[in-house]
Write a protein that holds these residues in place. Structure first.
Motif, PDB file in Angstrom:
ATOM      1  N   MET A 222       0.828  -1.200   0.000  1.00 24.32           N
ATOM      2  CA  MET A 222       0.000   0.000   0.000  1.00 24.32           C
ATOM      3  C   MET A 222       0.864   1.252   0.000  1.00 24.32           C
ATOM      4  SD  MET A 222      -2.919   1.554   2.401  1.00 24.32           S
ATOM      5  CE  MET A 222      -1.677   2.585   3.113  1.00 24.32           C
ATOM      6  N   GLY A 223       0.647   2.130  -0.980  1.00 27.33           N
ATOM      7  CA  GLY A 223       1.440   3.356  -1.057  1.00 27.33           C
ATOM      8  C   GLY A 223       0.541   4.573  -1.175  1.00 27.33           C
ATOM      9  N   ALA A 224       1.168   5.733  -1.415  1.00 27.90           N
ATOM     10  CA  ALA A 224       0.420   6.997  -1.486  1.00 27.90           C
ATOM     11  C   ALA A 224      -0.651   6.955  -2.571  1.00 27.90           C
ATOM     12  CB  ALA A 224       1.397   8.135  -1.759  1.00 27.90           C
ATOM     13  N   ASN A 225      -0.346   6.278  -3.659  1.00 21.29           N
ATOM     14  CA  ASN A 225      -1.314   6.211  -4.760  1.00 21.29           C
ATOM     15  C   ASN A 225      -2.628   5.557  -4.317  1.00 21.29           C
ATOM     16  OD1 ASN A 225      -2.245   6.435  -7.452  1.00 21.29           O
ATOM     17  ND2 ASN A 225      -1.787   4.255  -7.731  1.00 21.29           N
ATOM     18  N   GLU A 226      -2.497   4.546  -3.443  1.00 27.25           N
ATOM     19  CA  GLU A 226      -3.705   3.860  -2.961  1.00 27.25           C
ATOM     20  C   GLU A 226      -4.569   4.817  -2.139  1.00 27.25           C
ATOM     21  OE1 GLU A 226      -4.691   1.044  -3.933  1.00 27.25           O
ATOM     22  OE2 GLU A 226      -2.904  -0.021  -4.633  1.00 27.25           O
ATOM     23  N   ILE A 227      -3.919   5.721  -1.405  1.00 25.24           N
ATOM     24  CA  ILE A 227      -4.668   6.668  -0.565  1.00 25.24           C
ATOM     25  C   ILE A 227      -5.437   7.643  -1.456  1.00 25.24           C
ATOM     26  CG2 ILE A 227      -4.457   8.464   1.217  1.00 25.24           C
ATOM     27  CD1 ILE A 227      -1.889   6.967   2.147  1.00 25.24           C
ATOM     28  N   VAL A 228      -4.787   8.114  -2.502  1.00 23.10           N
ATOM     29  CA  VAL A 228      -5.450   9.025  -3.444  1.00 23.10           C
ATOM     30  C   VAL A 228      -6.627   8.317  -4.113  1.00 23.10           C
ATOM     31  CG1 VAL A 228      -5.137  10.331  -5.589  1.00 23.10           C
ATOM     32  CG2 VAL A 228      -3.342  10.355  -3.848  1.00 23.10           C
ATOM     33  N   GLN A 229      -6.397   7.077  -4.529  1.00 25.90           N
ATOM     34  CA  GLN A 229      -7.468   6.305  -5.179  1.00 25.90           C
ATOM     35  C   GLN A 229      -8.649   6.106  -4.224  1.00 25.90           C
ATOM     36  OE1 GLN A 229      -7.527   5.736  -8.336  1.00 25.90           O
ATOM     37  NE2 GLN A 229      -5.475   6.609  -8.432  1.00 25.90           N
ATOM     38  N   TYR A 230      -8.342   5.932  -2.947  1.00 28.32           N
ATOM     39  CA  TYR A 230      -9.387   5.732  -1.943  1.00 28.32           C
ATOM     40  C   TYR A 230     -10.272   6.973  -1.847  1.00 28.32           C
ATOM     41  CZ  TYR A 230     -11.683   4.406   2.373  1.00 28.32           C
ATOM     42  OH  TYR A 230     -12.636   4.094   3.307  1.00 28.32           O
ATOM     43  N   ALA A 231      -9.625   8.154  -1.722  1.00 24.88           N
ATOM     44  CA  ALA A 231     -10.383   9.408  -1.609  1.00 24.88           C
ATOM     45  C   ALA A 231     -11.262   9.597  -2.847  1.00 24.88           C
ATOM     46  CB  ALA A 231      -9.424  10.579  -1.441  1.00 24.88           C
ATOM     47  N   LYS A 232     -10.714   9.274  -4.009  1.00 22.41           N
ATOM     48  CA  LYS A 232     -11.493   9.397  -5.250  1.00 22.41           C
ATOM     49  C   LYS A 232     -12.690   8.455  -5.209  1.00 22.41           C
ATOM     50  CE  LYS A 232      -8.105  10.850  -8.697  1.00 22.41           C
ATOM     51  NZ  LYS A 232      -7.171  10.307  -9.696  1.00 22.41           N
ATOM     52  N   GLY A 233     -12.446   7.244  -4.680  1.00 19.04           N
ATOM     53  CA  GLY A 233     -13.512   6.239  -4.596  1.00 19.04           C
ATOM     54  C   GLY A 233     -14.662   6.715  -3.728  1.00 19.04           C
ATOM     55  N   VAL A 234     -14.335   7.315  -2.579  1.00 17.19           N
ATOM     56  CA  VAL A 234     -15.389   7.831  -1.685  1.00 17.19           C
ATOM     57  C   VAL A 234     -16.190   8.884  -2.432  1.00 17.19           C
ATOM     58  CG1 VAL A 234     -15.843   9.123   0.441  1.00 17.19           C
ATOM     59  CG2 VAL A 234     -14.079   7.372   0.429  1.00 17.19           C
ATOM     60  N   TRP A 235     -15.487   9.735  -3.119  1.00 17.53           N
ATOM     61  CA  TRP A 235     -16.132  10.824  -3.863  1.00 17.53           C
ATOM     62  C   TRP A 235     -17.109  10.258  -4.899  1.00 17.53           C
ATOM     63  CZ3 TRP A 235     -17.350  15.619  -3.630  1.00 17.53           C
ATOM     64  CH2 TRP A 235     -17.613  16.375  -4.783  1.00 17.53           C
ATOM     65  N   GLN A 236     -16.639   9.249  -5.639  1.00 13.77           N
ATOM     66  CA  GLN A 236     -17.480   8.661  -6.687  1.00 13.77           C
ATOM     67  C   GLN A 236     -18.713   7.972  -6.119  1.00 13.77           C
ATOM     68  OE1 GLN A 236     -14.458   6.293  -8.448  1.00 13.77           O
ATOM     69  NE2 GLN A 236     -14.023   7.740 -10.090  1.00 13.77           N
ATOM     70  N   LEU A 237     -18.617   7.509  -4.859  1.00 12.92           N
ATOM     71  CA  LEU A 237     -19.725   6.751  -4.277  1.00 12.92           C
ATOM     72  C   LEU A 237     -20.721   7.626  -3.519  1.00 12.92           C
ATOM     73  CD1 LEU A 237     -17.683   3.701  -3.021  1.00 12.92           C
ATOM     74  CD2 LEU A 237     -19.505   3.611  -4.705  1.00 12.92           C
ATOM     75  N   LEU A 238     -20.442   8.924  -3.446  1.00 17.35           N
ATOM     76  CA  LEU A 238     -21.308   9.789  -2.638  1.00 17.35           C
ATOM     77  C   LEU A 238     -22.784   9.700  -3.017  1.00 17.35           C
ATOM     78  CD1 LEU A 238     -19.225  12.990  -1.997  1.00 17.35           C
ATOM     79  CD2 LEU A 238     -20.366  11.585  -0.295  1.00 17.35           C
ATOM     80  N   SER A 239     -23.074   9.653  -4.297  1.00 21.64           N
ATOM     81  CA  SER A 239     -24.483   9.640  -4.707  1.00 21.64           C
ATOM     82  C   SER A 239     -25.154   8.345  -4.252  1.00 21.64           C
ATOM     83  CB  SER A 239     -24.606   9.808  -6.213  1.00 21.64           C
ATOM     84  OG  SER A 239     -23.895   8.776  -6.827  1.00 21.64           O
TER      85      SER A 239
END
Ligand SMILES: Nc1nc2c(ncn2[C@@H]2O[C@H](COP(=O)(O)OP(=O)(O)O[C@H]3O[C@H](CO)[C@@H](O)[C@H](O)[C@@H]3O)[C@@H](O)[C@H]2O)c(=O)[nH]1
Ligand SMILES: [Mg+2]
Length: 303
Positions: A222-239
């Motif tokens: 797990m690296g920094a890229n995974e953290i960025v991808q995670y935040a993006k994932g939360v954003w995409q799932l908001l609806s």
């Protein structure tokens, strides 16, 4: 546990797990045999340079090709898609996903199965953040990342699961198939998306407290890229989270609409840290832990 027609297929993604693989397979075989369960392990190795596949082939000879199946891929394609790949080869009606580095101990599997059977749950997930669950061996940075990731997703998306990022789970096969076809994430964020989608689709989820012990051999991927991808994932799932919450009727206190607007303005525009930003406006959040009875958790903001 009594003999039944059920078969349990473990999907075991590996990347450089040469030292860990023989022991985890030994423990899995022992657990399944002792509990008189029908089983197989599907090892999804992404061309590990350390020779993990050679070990997997030897293990298939020792335990038999009906129990140990190696289904490799050509390169390191990520954890989420490793499960998707492995699922094609599953012959059981239940699927267990777990890590290969002893962070997930097979001793919890009989507990997962027992709980699944009590209420015919669609999914049973291991949790580090309820009951006797816990994490051992992580430094503060990693603990904060994990807690932060869970806090962010559970506050915004409210799937009512205490450990969204964990990856020790039991699924009915057809449920996993349905969820996987709806899931878009590729990396570590996959686990969280699966739980959010499961709630959205109305699947039942049980939780078993587990102890997660950091790996002894090798390194985390797990690296920094995974953290960025995670935040993006939360954003995409908001609806999705918003829709599920409306359906559950839990929209009064700490309304998701409000949070949505707030996070949108404060975090994604100014980059302010979520908990500080939220506390500054609404006071200290009091999270009512999911009661594990199917009820949705509530978050009330006190001033
Ligand atoms: N095939 C394949 N396997 C992978 C890949 N990346 C990791 N793995 C395998 O996936 C498992 C977990 O990887 P680790 O690198 O050990 O993850 P971790 O940092 O310990 O993270 C754990 O905790 C996270 C949340 O707290 C979890 O999200 C994650 O799934 C895992 O359980 C291990 O068996 C590892 O070999 C990949 O790209 N491809
Ligand atoms: Mg690990």
């Amino acid at each position: 546990m009594s003999a039944s027609i059920d078969k349990y297929s473990v999907i075991l993604p590996t990347y450089n797990e040469r030292s860990n693989l023989p022991v985890i397979i030994w423990l899995l075989a022992k657990t399944f045999k002792e509990n008189d369960l029908s089983w197989e392990v599907i090892i999804v190795d992404d061309a590990s340079p350390d020779g993990t596949q050679e070990i997997a082939k030897q293990l298939a000879k020792v335990y038999g090709p009906e129990h140990i199946l190696l289904k490799p891929r050509a390169g390191k394609l990520g954890l989420g898609t490793a499960y998707v790949h492995g699922l094609q080869f599953v012959t059981g009606n239940f699927v267990i996903i777990m890590d290969a580095d002893f962070s997930h101990h097979p001793k919890f599997i009989p507990q997962f199965i027992k709980l699944q059977q009590t209420k015919n749950y669609d999914i049973v997930t291991g949790t580090r953040y309820a009951g006797n669950g816990g994490v051992y061996g992580w430094d503060l940075r990693r603990k904060v990342i994990s807690r932060g990731a869970n806090f962010l997703a559970s506050t915004l998306l409210r799937p009512g699961v205490s450990d969204l990022t964990g990856s020790f789970r039991l699924y009915k096969k057809h449920v996993l198939e349905q969820l996987i076809s709806a899931t878009i994430s590729k990396g570590y964020v996959f686990q969280m998306e699966m739980m959010v989608r499961a709630r959205h689709l109305g699947f039942t989820i049980g939780e078993v407290p587990i102890t997660f012990v950091d790996r002894v051999y090798g390194e985390s991927k797990m690296g920094a890229n995974e953290i960025v991808q995670y935040a993006k994932g939360v954003w995409q799932l908001l609806s999705l989270g918003r829709e599920s919450l409306k359906r559950s009727g839990n929209t009064k206190e700490g309304s998701l609409d409000l949070q949505f607007e707030f996070y949108h303005r404060k975090i994604f525009k100014t980059g302010e840290f979520p908990s500080q930003a939220k506390q500054a406006t609404y006071g200290r959040p009091q999270t009512h832990k999911p009661p594990h009875n199917g009820q949705k958790p509530r978050v009330i903001f006190t001033s």
